[in-house]
Motif scaffolding. Sequence first.
Motif, PDB file in Angstrom:
ATOM      1  N   UNK A   1      56.270  28.540  71.988  1.00 47.22           N
ATOM      2  CA  UNK A   1      57.417  28.143  72.791  1.00 47.22           C
ATOM      3  C   UNK A   1      58.433  29.234  73.038  1.00 47.22           C
ATOM      4  N   UNK A   2      59.058  29.753  71.979  1.00 48.19           N
ATOM      5  CA  UNK A   2      60.180  30.675  72.162  1.00 48.19           C
ATOM      6  C   UNK A   2      59.971  32.016  71.464  1.00 48.19           C
ATOM      7  N   UNK A   3      58.797  32.257  70.929  1.00 50.39           N
ATOM      8  CA  UNK A   3      58.515  33.519  70.241  1.00 50.39           C
ATOM      9  C   UNK A   3      58.001  34.535  71.255  1.00 50.39           C
ATOM     10  N   UNK A   4      58.919  35.352  71.777  1.00 48.50           N
ATOM     11  CA  UNK A   4      58.533  36.314  72.814  1.00 48.50           C
ATOM     12  C   UNK A   4      57.745  37.506  72.276  1.00 48.50           C
ATOM     13  N   UNK A   5      57.695  37.653  70.954  1.00 47.01           N
ATOM     14  CA  UNK A   5      56.915  38.750  70.377  1.00 47.01           C
ATOM     15  C   UNK A   5      55.435  38.395  70.282  1.00 47.01           C
ATOM     16  N   UNK A   6      55.120  37.117  70.419  1.00 47.81           N
ATOM     17  CA  UNK A   6      53.720  36.683  70.382  1.00 47.81           C
ATOM     18  C   UNK A   6      53.135  36.805  71.791  1.00 47.81           C
ATOM     19  N   UNK A   7      52.062  37.575  71.929  1.00 52.09           N
ATOM     20  CA  UNK A   7      51.487  37.846  73.247  1.00 52.09           C
ATOM     21  C   UNK A   7      51.004  36.559  73.911  1.00 52.09           C
ATOM     22  N   UNK A   8      50.346  35.701  73.160  1.00 46.06           N
ATOM     23  CA  UNK A   8      49.818  34.450  73.721  1.00 46.06           C
ATOM     24  C   UNK A   8      50.963  33.600  74.278  1.00 46.06           C
ATOM     25  N   UNK A   9      52.033  33.451  73.492  1.00 43.53           N
ATOM     26  CA  UNK A   9      53.166  32.629  73.901  1.00 43.53           C
ATOM     27  C   UNK A   9      53.880  33.221  75.110  1.00 43.53           C
ATOM     28  N   UNK A  10      54.160  34.523  75.091  1.00 49.48           N
ATOM     29  CA  UNK A  10      54.873  35.157  76.198  1.00 49.48           C
ATOM     30  C   UNK A  10      54.055  35.119  77.487  1.00 49.48           C
ATOM     31  N   UNK A  11      52.730  35.238  77.357  1.00 44.66           N
ATOM     32  CA  UNK A  11      51.865  35.153  78.540  1.00 44.66           C
ATOM     33  C   UNK A  11      51.914  33.769  79.151  1.00 44.66           C
ATOM     34  N   UNK A  12      51.852  32.733  78.309  1.00 47.88           N
ATOM     35  CA  UNK A  12      51.918  31.371  78.826  1.00 47.88           C
ATOM     36  C   UNK A  12      53.289  31.076  79.438  1.00 47.88           C
ATOM     37  N   UNK A  13      54.355  31.587  78.832  1.00 45.43           N
ATOM     38  CA  UNK A  13      55.686  31.410  79.416  1.00 45.43           C
ATOM     39  C   UNK A  13      55.751  32.043  80.797  1.00 45.43           C
ATOM     40  N   UNK A  14      55.156  33.236  80.937  1.00 52.61           N
ATOM     41  CA  UNK A  14      55.147  33.919  82.231  1.00 52.61           C
ATOM     42  C   UNK A  14      54.360  33.120  83.263  1.00 52.61           C
ATOM     43  N   UNK A  15      53.222  32.560  82.855  1.00 51.22           N
ATOM     44  CA  UNK A  15      52.396  31.764  83.779  1.00 51.22           C
ATOM     45  C   UNK A  15      53.155  30.529  84.241  1.00 51.22           C
ATOM     46  N   UNK A  16      53.764  29.791  83.274  1.00 50.17           N
ATOM     47  CA  UNK A  16      54.462  28.543  83.630  1.00 50.17           C
ATOM     48  C   UNK A  16      55.689  28.816  84.483  1.00 50.17           C
ATOM     49  N   UNK A  17      56.352  29.950  84.247  1.00 45.47           N
ATOM     50  CA  UNK A  17      57.530  30.296  85.044  1.00 45.47           C
ATOM     51  C   UNK A  17      57.129  30.757  86.449  1.00 45.47           C
ATOM     52  N   UNK A  18      56.076  31.530  86.524  1.00 42.72           N
ATOM     53  CA  UNK A  18      55.638  32.082  87.813  1.00 42.72           C
ATOM     54  C   UNK A  18      55.102  30.997  88.739  1.00 42.72           C
ATOM     55  N   UNK A  19      54.298  30.083  88.203  1.00 45.75           N
ATOM     56  CA  UNK A  19      53.623  29.077  89.035  1.00 45.75           C
ATOM     57  C   UNK A  19      54.306  27.720  89.011  1.00 45.75           C
ATOM     58  N   UNK A  20      55.486  27.624  88.378  1.00 39.38           N
ATOM     59  CA  UNK A  20      56.236  26.360  88.309  1.00 39.38           C
ATOM     60  C   UNK A  20      55.343  25.209  87.836  1.00 39.38           C
ATOM     61  N   UNK A  21      54.704  25.426  86.697  1.00 39.29           N
ATOM     62  CA  UNK A  21      53.794  24.427  86.147  1.00 39.29           C
ATOM     63  C   UNK A  21      54.103  24.218  84.664  1.00 39.29           C
TER      64      UNK A  21
END
Length: 258
Positions: free
Chosen positions: A139-159
Amino acid sequence: MGQGEASARGTTMEGDCLSCIKYLMFVFNFLIFLGGSFLLGVGVWVLVDPTGFREIVAANPLLFTGVYIILGMGGMLFLLGFLGCCGAIRENKCLLLFFFMLILLIFLAELAAAILAFIFREHLTREYFTKELKRHYQGYNNTDVFTSTWNAIMTTFDCCGVNSPEDFKDSLFKLINPNHMVPEACCQRASQTGELAYISQEQCLSGSMMFRNNKGCYSAVVDYFELYIYVAGALAIVVLTIELFAMVFAMCLFRGIQ
């Protein structure tokens, strides 16, 4: 005399054919060289741009990774075009052989990637991504690659989630954040004075459907890239065909050089 004339004529035709191959190969590789130079220029400009574009790219892991992919592709095409041009115009056997080996390695790597993609195609299913999201997303751990990648995907594609926001039930995210139904990246945003702001973050995090993105990322990404997937497939076939012709031309010119 007849045999001598025929032999001379054959030698002349063979020389003309080799000359044609040489100049065709030069033009072809010069275009590759220009394309590689352009990609290298774009990648370097993004990395050193003083106007702040680098920070925008760096904030999105997907875009930041794409910059290095562009740099890698640009460097490879630059080297290929340079070797092909020099080898063809100078009729240098060493450069032509190196060009052929490099093209062959790239061709084999692409073939291996296609085979691996076919073998591991089951890892691209909704079920696989859902299982991985539930198991690893924090959710909020930006140092974790998996989490930050998913945050980027959900923010970019509004999903939100793989299939829907319901994917976060019984997940690691819910265990870490028991008071939040969905992560912040799932909340709807509105553009205000050039900046993106959340419409109602508290209601979104508490589970209100009106203030969160309810579409799953799997469908959003597939819909967005559907056209590009077909174009990429067609380009892959064209590239493989060009690589085969490049190897044949390189070998013909290599064997024809005295």
